[in-house]
Design a protein around this motif. Structure first.
Motif, mmCIF file in Angstrom:
data_model
loop_
_atom_site.group_PDB
_atom_site.id
_atom_site.type_symbol
_atom_site.label_atom_id
_atom_site.label_comp_id
_atom_site.label_asym_id
_atom_site.label_seq_id
_atom_site.Cartn_x
_atom_site.Cartn_y
_atom_site.Cartn_z
ATOM 1 N N LEU A 175 -1.173 -2.658 -0.263
ATOM 2 C CA LEU A 175 -2.970 -1.384 0.013
ATOM 3 C C LEU A 175 -3.656 -2.158 -1.564
ATOM 4 O O LEU A 175 -4.456 -2.154 -1.072
ATOM 5 C CB LEU A 175 -2.573 0.203 0.303
ATOM 6 N N HIS A 202 -4.319 -5.196 5.850
ATOM 7 C CA HIS A 202 -4.828 -3.555 5.326
ATOM 8 C C HIS A 202 -4.574 -3.204 7.107
ATOM 9 O O HIS A 202 -3.713 -2.237 7.376
ATOM 10 C CB HIS A 202 -6.116 -2.916 5.107
ATOM 11 N N THR A 255 -1.036 -2.468 7.527
ATOM 12 C CA THR A 255 -0.305 -1.779 6.850
ATOM 13 C C THR A 255 -1.063 -0.335 7.354
ATOM 14 O O THR A 255 -0.361 0.349 7.284
ATOM 15 C CB THR A 255 -1.205 -1.802 5.480
ATOM 16 N N TYR A 256 -1.733 0.070 7.945
ATOM 17 C CA TYR A 256 -2.238 1.501 8.575
ATOM 18 C C TYR A 256 -1.497 1.542 9.877
ATOM 19 O O TYR A 256 -1.006 2.478 10.200
ATOM 20 C CB TYR A 256 -3.781 1.555 8.615
#
Length: 357
Positions: free
Chosen positions: A313, A321, A324-325
């Motif tokens: 992040l 990202h 990652t989410y």
């Protein structure tokens, strides 16, 4: 390119005037005469400026100023437009006949063109393609073992397109298709290996626990091996295919968890920009592994995954990202209430992202 535009804007005109067979013949000839790959957009996806040591001509074929618009790519784009824009009655039968004729040719360049044509027809003509699988698959599987490297690439591209657009019918043939894919994971040319990973990933998305079980030992071993490829694009594809395999295998993947985490450790720490997609794929794979093996078995690997995700992040890369989410969401589902300690650091970041949008 003009023909592609006409197919999009004046589709009935081309069909009613009987121009489609001539256009098909010209596009197939263009692909056959070209010395370029005919693996659709995948040949560009694999162009990561790393030469294949087993392909002496690769360095000569690559041009750092090349924009992707070769005669072969133009022909493929035109075929795709024909299939997606014209009424099927004008395209399907002449295209199938021409493709089959090319695939039965004694010359590898024509077999390349025929396989690529089927791949480019798969989306626009998916309904009749489903009905013709018994006809086209044996020809594509033969091309998958072709001595011509571009014919093998095009065959794998076509199989991947069929796997994507001819579901669920093509799964009836997985016992024939997947062994051919496995064989090409060991192909001496890295471009063929990479496209085979794409095919395997697409098939894996539709595998079930029951039908993946007999394939799993060989499949996992080969994918783990390809994660160490010197070519970045192949490492990315192999991680994606490994993630899909873990998802399809569920608890059966548990014996391969430790070896998988071992190969993910390096990518999860990558900080160079060119490795951000690889890092995202590694997070995706780790998330699928968590779902496959469950909370307790995944617990030893959770700290490493969370550390990588939190650090991701801080890196300025929107695609990373997104991976990652997705990882946070997956791990939260797997760990349930045990995820709560991570919320204090994560929620403020998510709120900040939402406020910026």
């Amino acid at each position: 390119m003009t023909l592609g535009t006409l197919a999009e804007w004046k589709p009935k005109l081309l069909g009613k005037r009987g121009l489609v067979p001539a256009i098909l013949e010209a596009m197939l000839h263009l692909m056959a005469e070209s010395n370029d790959s005919a693996a659709g957009s995948l040949n560009l996806a694999l162009a990561d400026n790393q030469h294949d040591p087993n392909d002496p001509g690769a360095a000569d074929e690559e041009d750092e100023d090349f924009d992707g618009t070769s005669p072969c790519s133009i022909a493929q784009a035109c075929l795709d437009k024909l299939a997606s824009s014209l009424p099927m009655k004008y395209v399907w039968e002449p295209a199938l006949a021409a493709s089959v004729q090319c695939l039965q040719s004694g010359e590898g360049r024509w077999r390349k063109a025929g396989a690529s044509c089927l791949g480019n027809l798969a989306e626009g003509c998916q309904d009749p393609m489903r009905e013709a699988l018994e006809t086209v698959l044996p020809l594509l599987l033969a091309a998958a073992s072709d001595p011509d490297k571009y014919a093998r690439e095009a065959a794998m591209f076509a199989l991947g397109q069929l796997a994507e657009h001819c579901q669920p019918e093509i799964m009836r043939f997985q016992a024939h298709v997947l062994p051919a894919v496995f064989a090409l994971l060991d192909d001496p040319l890295q471009s063929v290996q990479g496209i085979s990973c794409y095919v395997l990933e697409t098939f894996s998305e539709h595998l079930t626990v029951a039908n993946v079980e007999p394939l799993l030992p060989q499949l996992a071993a080969k994918l783990l091996q390809l994660t160490q490829s010197p070519r970045l694009s192949i490492r990315e594809m192999s991680l994606s295919a490994l993630a899909s395999t873990a998802a399809a295998s569920e608890a059966l993947f548990a014996p391969y968890a430790a070896a998988t985490v071992e190969v993910l450790a390096g990518p999860l720490r990558a900080t160079e920009e060119r490795f951000f997609t690889l890092r995202g794929r590694a997070l995706e794979c780790l998330g699928h592994l968590a779902v496959a093996v469950g909370k307790d078995a995944f617990a030893p690997y959770l700290p490493m995954g969370m550390a990588s995700a939190e650090e991701s992040l801080q890196l300025e890369e929107p695609e990373l990202h997104e991976f990652t989410y997705a990882f946070f969401g997956t791990v939260a589902k797997v760990t349930g209430n045990d995820f709560e300690p991570n919320l204090a650091a994560l929620v403020p970041h998510l709120c900040a992202v939402v406020s910026r949008r």
